[in-house]
Design a protein around this motif. Structure first.
Motif, PDB file in Angstrom:
ATOM      1  N   VAL A  46      17.401   5.855 -18.354  1.00 52.38           N
ATOM      2  CA  VAL A  46      17.317   7.079 -17.564  1.00 52.38           C
ATOM      3  C   VAL A  46      16.604   6.791 -16.251  1.00 52.38           C
ATOM      4  CG1 VAL A  46      17.314   8.625 -19.566  1.00 52.38           C
ATOM      5  CG2 VAL A  46      15.145   7.832 -18.628  1.00 52.38           C
ATOM      6  N   SER A  47      16.899   7.616 -15.264  1.00 51.55           N
ATOM      7  CA  SER A  47      16.197   7.609 -13.986  1.00 51.55           C
ATOM      8  C   SER A  47      15.660   9.016 -13.775  1.00 51.55           C
ATOM      9  CB  SER A  47      17.143   7.257 -12.842  1.00 51.55           C
ATOM     10  OG  SER A  47      17.694   5.988 -13.027  1.00 51.55           O
ATOM     11  N   LEU A  48      14.351   9.120 -13.611  1.00 44.53           N
ATOM     12  CA  LEU A  48      13.697  10.412 -13.444  1.00 44.53           C
ATOM     13  C   LEU A  48      12.963  10.402 -12.115  1.00 44.53           C
ATOM     14  CD1 LEU A  48      12.831  13.154 -14.726  1.00 44.53           C
ATOM     15  CD2 LEU A  48      10.869  11.929 -15.682  1.00 44.53           C
ATOM     16  N   SER A  49      13.199  11.429 -11.296  1.00 41.29           N
ATOM     17  CA  SER A  49      12.509  11.492 -10.008  1.00 41.29           C
ATOM     18  C   SER A  49      12.055  12.915  -9.721  1.00 41.29           C
ATOM     19  CB  SER A  49      13.410  10.987  -8.878  1.00 41.29           C
ATOM     20  OG  SER A  49      14.527  11.835  -8.712  1.00 41.29           O
ATOM     21  N   LEU A  50      10.981  12.995  -8.946  1.00 44.07           N
ATOM     22  CA  LEU A  50      10.455  14.260  -8.451  1.00 44.07           C
ATOM     23  C   LEU A  50      10.267  14.102  -6.955  1.00 44.07           C
ATOM     24  CD1 LEU A  50       9.253  17.118  -9.006  1.00 44.07           C
ATOM     25  CD2 LEU A  50       7.026  15.981  -9.085  1.00 44.07           C
ATOM     26  N   VAL A  51      10.870  15.008  -6.200  1.00 42.62           N
ATOM     27  CA  VAL A  51      10.809  14.955  -4.741  1.00 42.62           C
ATOM     28  C   VAL A  51      10.333  16.307  -4.233  1.00 42.62           C
ATOM     29  CG1 VAL A  51      12.158  14.657  -2.626  1.00 42.62           C
ATOM     30  CG2 VAL A  51      12.722  13.316  -4.655  1.00 42.62           C
ATOM     31  N   ALA A  52       9.373  16.295  -3.321  1.00 41.76           N
ATOM     32  CA  ALA A  52       8.951  17.522  -2.656  1.00 41.76           C
ATOM     33  C   ALA A  52       9.790  17.691  -1.400  1.00 41.76           C
ATOM     34  CB  ALA A  52       7.469  17.460  -2.303  1.00 41.76           C
ATOM     35  N   LYS A  53      10.297  18.888  -1.193  1.00 41.09           N
ATOM     36  CA  LYS A  53      11.126  19.151  -0.013  1.00 41.09           C
ATOM     37  C   LYS A  53      10.289  19.316   1.249  1.00 41.09           C
ATOM     38  CE  LYS A  53      15.055  21.645  -1.878  1.00 41.09           C
ATOM     39  NZ  LYS A  53      15.644  22.992  -1.925  1.00 41.09           N
ATOM     40  N   ASP A  54       9.051  19.770   1.095  1.00 40.76           N
ATOM     41  CA  ASP A  54       8.242  20.092   2.262  1.00 40.76           C
ATOM     42  C   ASP A  54       6.879  19.406   2.280  1.00 40.76           C
ATOM     43  OD1 ASP A  54       7.411  21.499   0.080  1.00 40.76           O
ATOM     44  OD2 ASP A  54       7.565  23.479   0.980  1.00 40.76           O
ATOM     45  N   PRO A  83       4.952  15.252   1.681  1.00 38.19           N
ATOM     46  CA  PRO A  83       5.254  13.818   1.541  1.00 38.19           C
ATOM     47  C   PRO A  83       4.986  13.330   0.114  1.00 38.19           C
ATOM     48  CG  PRO A  83       3.150  14.100   2.621  1.00 38.19           C
ATOM     49  CD  PRO A  83       3.707  15.480   2.418  1.00 38.19           C
ATOM     50  N   LEU A  84       5.788  13.812  -0.828  1.00 37.63           N
ATOM     51  CA  LEU A  84       5.617  13.468  -2.240  1.00 37.63           C
ATOM     52  C   LEU A  84       6.950  13.025  -2.799  1.00 37.63           C
ATOM     53  CD1 LEU A  84       3.883  13.530  -4.884  1.00 37.63           C
ATOM     54  CD2 LEU A  84       4.717  15.859  -5.178  1.00 37.63           C
ATOM     55  N   TRP A  85       6.948  11.848  -3.422  1.00 33.33           N
ATOM     56  CA  TRP A  85       8.148  11.323  -4.057  1.00 33.33           C
ATOM     57  C   TRP A  85       7.696  10.393  -5.167  1.00 33.33           C
ATOM     58  CZ3 TRP A  85      10.084   6.283  -4.500  1.00 33.33           C
ATOM     59  CH2 TRP A  85      11.389   6.188  -4.971  1.00 33.33           C
ATOM     60  N   SER A  86       8.256  10.575  -6.338  1.00 34.93           N
ATOM     61  CA  SER A  86       7.926   9.730  -7.472  1.00 34.93           C
ATOM     62  C   SER A  86       9.197   9.489  -8.277  1.00 34.93           C
ATOM     63  CB  SER A  86       6.873  10.420  -8.348  1.00 34.93           C
ATOM     64  OG  SER A  86       6.549   9.613  -9.453  1.00 34.93           O
ATOM     65  N   ALA A  87       9.361   8.256  -8.759  1.00 32.95           N
ATOM     66  CA  ALA A  87      10.554   7.924  -9.536  1.00 32.95           C
ATOM     67  C   ALA A  87      10.199   6.884 -10.582  1.00 32.95           C
ATOM     68  CB  ALA A  87      11.657   7.393  -8.633  1.00 32.95           C
ATOM     69  N   VAL A  88      10.894   6.964 -11.712  1.00 38.49           N
ATOM     70  CA  VAL A  88      10.711   5.973 -12.761  1.00 38.49           C
ATOM     71  C   VAL A  88      12.072   5.713 -13.414  1.00 38.49           C
ATOM     72  CG1 VAL A  88      10.075   7.676 -14.538  1.00 38.49           C
ATOM     73  CG2 VAL A  88       9.301   5.326 -14.765  1.00 38.49           C
ATOM     74  N   ASP A  89      12.366   4.443 -13.658  1.00 40.95           N
ATOM     75  CA  ASP A  89      13.554   4.018 -14.399  1.00 40.95           C
ATOM     76  C   ASP A  89      13.060   3.435 -15.706  1.00 40.95           C
ATOM     77  OD1 ASP A  89      15.015   2.801 -11.370  1.00 40.95           O
ATOM     78  OD2 ASP A  89      15.459   4.670 -12.406  1.00 40.95           O
ATOM     79  N   THR A  90      13.566   3.940 -16.821  1.00 39.66           N
ATOM     80  CA  THR A  90      13.094   3.491 -18.126  1.00 39.66           C
ATOM     81  C   THR A  90      14.145   3.813 -19.180  1.00 39.66           C
ATOM     82  OG1 THR A  90      11.217   3.568 -19.657  1.00 39.66           O
ATOM     83  CG2 THR A  90      11.870   5.656 -18.637  1.00 39.66           C
ATOM     84  N   LEU A 112       3.039  26.608  -3.081  1.00 39.40           N
ATOM     85  CA  LEU A 112       2.534  25.237  -3.171  1.00 39.40           C
ATOM     86  C   LEU A 112       3.628  24.196  -2.961  1.00 39.40           C
ATOM     87  CD1 LEU A 112       0.144  25.659  -6.236  1.00 39.40           C
ATOM     88  CD2 LEU A 112      -0.430  25.727  -3.800  1.00 39.40           C
ATOM     89  N   GLY A 113       4.769  24.620  -2.466  1.00 39.05           N
ATOM     90  CA  GLY A 113       5.823  23.669  -2.148  1.00 39.05           C
ATOM     91  C   GLY A 113       7.102  23.922  -2.912  1.00 39.05           C
ATOM     92  N   GLN A 114       8.160  23.237  -2.452  1.00 38.52           N
ATOM     93  CA  GLN A 114       9.468  23.273  -3.089  1.00 38.52           C
ATOM     94  C   GLN A 114       9.782  21.873  -3.595  1.00 38.52           C
ATOM     95  OE1 GLN A 114      12.515  25.026  -0.616  1.00 38.52           O
ATOM     96  NE2 GLN A 114      11.017  26.358   0.369  1.00 38.52           N
ATOM     97  N   TYR A 115      10.321  21.787  -4.805  1.00 37.72           N
ATOM     98  CA  TYR A 115      10.491  20.503  -5.465  1.00 37.72           C
ATOM     99  C   TYR A 115      11.876  20.393  -6.084  1.00 37.72           C
ATOM    100  CZ  TYR A 115       5.460  20.643  -5.022  1.00 37.72           C
ATOM    101  OH  TYR A 115       4.197  20.739  -4.516  1.00 37.72           O
ATOM    102  N   ILE A 116      12.305  19.152  -6.250  1.00 39.64           N
ATOM    103  CA  ILE A 116      13.535  18.857  -6.996  1.00 39.64           C
ATOM    104  C   ILE A 116      13.184  17.823  -8.055  1.00 39.64           C
ATOM    105  CG2 ILE A 116      15.850  17.874  -6.920  1.00 39.64           C
ATOM    106  CD1 ILE A 116      16.060  18.888  -4.035  1.00 39.64           C
ATOM    107  N   LEU A 117      13.421  18.180  -9.312  1.00 40.25           N
ATOM    108  CA  LEU A 117      13.287  17.252 -10.425  1.00 40.25           C
ATOM    109  C   LEU A 117      14.700  16.828 -10.785  1.00 40.25           C
ATOM    110  CD1 LEU A 117      11.279  16.107 -12.662  1.00 40.25           C
ATOM    111  CD2 LEU A 117      12.296  17.867 -14.108  1.00 40.25           C
ATOM    112  N   HIS A 118      14.940  15.526 -10.781  1.00 40.51           N
ATOM    113  CA  HIS A 118      16.290  15.008 -11.016  1.00 40.51           C
ATOM    114  C   HIS A 118      16.243  13.958 -12.123  1.00 40.51           C
ATOM    115  CE1 HIS A 118      20.457  14.196  -9.825  1.00 40.51           C
ATOM    116  NE2 HIS A 118      20.187  12.971 -10.224  1.00 40.51           N
ATOM    117  N   LEU A 119      17.135  14.113 -13.103  1.00 40.10           N
ATOM    118  CA  LEU A 119      17.226  13.166 -14.212  1.00 40.10           C
ATOM    119  C   LEU A 119      18.669  12.695 -14.326  1.00 40.10           C
ATOM    120  CD1 LEU A 119      16.028  11.902 -16.883  1.00 40.10           C
ATOM    121  CD2 LEU A 119      16.878  13.954 -18.017  1.00 40.10           C
TER     122      LEU A 119
END
Length: 159
Positions: free
Chosen positions: A9-17, A19-26, A148-155
């Motif tokens: 799987v690839s899991l990521s969290l990105v903030a639209k507004d 400077p936050l981005w996190s991703a993990v492949d596992t 507190l921001g807008q986010y996209i969680l993508h799996l």
């Protein structure tokens, strides 16, 4: 009808507004509860300390807990329980306000304060049949009337 599938799987969290981005492949275990309900479990690496955050990659940190996703096309629950670290639980449903709760998981410290926030799910998409291959949540996070921001969680689930 309970079936288990081990898959990358690839899991990521990105903030639209922000400077936050996190991703993990596992690898994760996908459990099919019924035709449209699934559980996904994966080991979550420990959060790096400020001293090691830049020196070692995220994948070099040992597992600190389990991340559970319980999802269908209607709602998603995401829970992280770590050993002596941050824990959280999010509840998202398309077009409604849900809850996001954060706490420190310290078993010998007694009751820990919980930070409770609201989230508004702008869009929740689960695609793939018979097994899902993609989950995406577009949401806003709120503390009272303060955004507190807008986010996209993508799996992405690779079968």
């Amino acid at each position: 009808m309970l079936t288990h599938h081990r898959c990358p799987v690839s899991l990521s969290l990105v903030a639209k507004d922000l400077p936050l981005w996190s991703a993990v492949d596992t690898y994760a275990t996908l459990c099919q509860q019924d035709r449209d309900r699934f559980h996904l479990r994966l080991k979550h690496p420990s959060f790096p300390t400020p001293e090691t955050a830049l020196a070692t990659p995220w994948t070099a940190h040992p597992p600190a807990g389990m991340l559970w996703l319980e999802f269908s096309s209607q709602r998603v629950l995401l829970t992280l329980q770590g050993r002596g670290q941050l824990g959280y639980r999010h509840h998202w449903a398309n077009g409604v306000y849900g809850t996001s709760r954060y706490w420190l998981d310290a078993p010998n410290q007694g009751l820990q304060p919980v930070i409770a926030l609201r989230n508004f799910t702008r869009q929740l998409v689960v695609s793939g049949y018979p097994l899902p291959d993609r989950l995406q949540i577009d949401y806003e996070l709120w503390s009272g009337q303060l955004p507190l921001g807008q986010y996209i969680l993508h799996l992405d689930i690779h079968h």
